[in-house]
Design an enzyme around this catalytic site. Structure first.
Site, PDB file in Angstrom:
ATOM      1  N   ASP A   6       0.848  -1.197   0.000  1.00 13.28           N
ATOM      2  CA  ASP A   6       0.000   0.000   0.000  1.00 13.28           C
ATOM      3  C   ASP A   6       0.882   1.245   0.000  1.00 13.28           C
ATOM      4  O   ASP A   6       1.723   1.426   0.889  1.00 13.28           O
ATOM      5  CB  ASP A   6      -0.890  -0.028   1.263  1.00 13.28           C
ATOM      6  N   ASP A 107      -3.491   2.409  -5.759  1.00 17.90           N
ATOM      7  CA  ASP A 107      -2.298   2.539  -4.920  1.00 17.90           C
ATOM      8  C   ASP A 107      -2.039   1.329  -4.023  1.00 17.90           C
ATOM      9  O   ASP A 107      -1.276   1.421  -3.065  1.00 17.90           O
ATOM     10  CB  ASP A 107      -2.387   3.795  -4.058  1.00 17.90           C
ATOM     11  N   GLU A 108      -2.653   0.185  -4.336  1.00 21.71           N
ATOM     12  CA  GLU A 108      -2.394  -1.003  -3.528  1.00 21.71           C
ATOM     13  C   GLU A 108      -2.595  -2.278  -4.347  1.00 21.71           C
ATOM     14  O   GLU A 108      -3.364  -2.300  -5.310  1.00 21.71           O
ATOM     15  CB  GLU A 108      -3.293  -1.029  -2.281  1.00 21.71           C
TER      16      GLU A 108
END
Length: 398
Positions: A6, A107-108
């Protein structure tokens, strides 16, 4: 053996890296946010720095409210083209460590590291290596959670931030997971947490040992089983490289000025329904459930949904239900946000035929929708609109 990777304050980090390249200051070191124009009502905080968090600034709150908490706050606009490039770069590094990567959001991602013990006898060494490479090559930091399944890995990545590697294996559940407040359990919402606290279930450990029959009475059968399993660290969902199936289509809009008039609200809801239904038809789906959401000027959120007798993708049929739901939900409050969601999707080919051969004009309405979709495909989303929405802003596709 699962990793959850993350990016720390992704939008702010990615903007900061680009600013540093151009000789500007690092927003991560000062009270700063990524957000829109504070003069506009729909501008919200998309990301915040660690110094900004100390002022009580929260992701999702209006930029104007954040500035009242911290007048010296620095704000930068979002740059989604930049964010897409940064996301691709970080995913590319992660993919070098396992062929089984699931992109969970911009974003992860999850990595299935099972079977990699020959390359990494101590599997957490791989996590530290990934973290170090991303920081050195791309200039931003990540948190990596290492766990026995996706639930535990994602939970671990949310422990102390930024730039950390944390583990949460089955043997560590009692020590690391159970003391946490019940609100920290993945996918457990505020309303459910309030119900649990009303019966003195305040920690994840207390939820893990709770009587399943009592949980069923509070939350229903399906939710009770999932909550109980998650509290005990049970999750058998695989890391899937395939794109996740769309579960719903929806749109919402925050208005420039509070809506106080029913006709204005319905005009906006028609525009929202029209946009969501158009996207749903493009995906070849029909919806069995319609939900309307509102937020008042006092920031009170409410929603109301209903199952349809028959799944449909027809804009006017969906809007007819939206109008009923809104009438039952709204009691004259000033509104700053309205939203429409279409869920419980079925394949577009499925249709329940009428016993008497009448379909209430459905085929004619479906042809109209198809013609409208075709025109928009050629000339843009705003090339043709329902007449009553001419003064409303049609939501953009996302």
């Amino acid at each position: 053996m699962i990793f959850h990777i993350d990016v720390n304050s992704a939008f702010l980090s990615w903007t900061s890296v680009e600013r540093i390249k151009n000789g500007k200051s690092d927003l991560r070191e000062v009270p700063a946010i990524i957000g829109g124009d504070p003069e506009k009502r729909m501008s919200v905080v998309l990301a915040k720095s660690v110094p900004a968090k100390k002022y009580g600034i929260k992701t999702g709150e209006p930029v104007s409210m954040a500035l009242r908490k911290c007048p010296q706050l620095e704000a930068a606009p979002p740059d989604f083209k930049l964010y897409s490039r940064c996301s691709a770069a970080f995913t590319e590094i992660c993919a070098e460590y396992s062929p089984c990567l699931e992109k969970f959001s911009i974003d992860e991602c999850f990595l299935d590291m099972s079977g990699m013990e020959r390359l990494y006898p101590n599997i957490t060494d791989a996590a530290f290596e990934i973290k170090k490479r991303i920081k050195k090559e791309l200039g931003f930091t990540v948190n990596i959670g290492v766990g026995s399944n996706k639930l535990l890995a994602k939970t671990a990545s949310d422990f102390e931030k930024p730039d950390r590697v944390h583990t949460l294996f089955s043997a560590e559940i009692e020590k690391k997971l159970w003391p946490l407040p019940v609100e920290d359990l993945l996918f457990l919402g505020g309303a459910t947490a309030k119900k649990l606290r009303s019966v003195s279930i305040c920690t994840i450990g207390e939820l893990a040992s709770a009587d399943i029959r009592m949980l069923r009475a509070l939350t229903g059968e399906k939710a009770a089983r999932q909550l109980h399993d998650y509290a005990n660290g049970i999750d058998d969902s695989p890391v899937s490289p395939a794109a996740r199936e769309v579960k719903s289509y929806g749109h919402s809009i925050t208005v420039e000025e509070n809506v106080t008039d029913r006709s204005a609200a319905l005009s906006l809801l028609l525009a929202l329904t029209d946009a969501a239904a158009s996207r749903m038809r493009a995906g070849g789906k029909r919806a069995r459930c319609v939900t309307v959401s509102i937020r008042t000027s006092a920031f009170k959120n409410s929603s109301h949904g209903r199952q349809l007798e028959q799944a449909t993708d027809i804009t006017l049929d969906l809007y007819a239900e939206v109008k009923k739901l809104f009438s039952e939900l709204w009691h004259g409050e000033e509104l700053r946000l309205l939203g429409v969601s279409l869920s419980e999707l079925t394949d577009g080919e499925e249709q329940q035929l009428s016993l008497f051969g009448a379909d209430g004009g459905s085929e004619r309405k479906r042809k109209v929708d198809a013609a409208v979709d075709s025109i928009r495909g050629r000339f843009g989303d705003s090339s043709i609109l329902p007449g009553s929405t001419l003064n409303s802003k049609r939501p953009k596709k996302k």
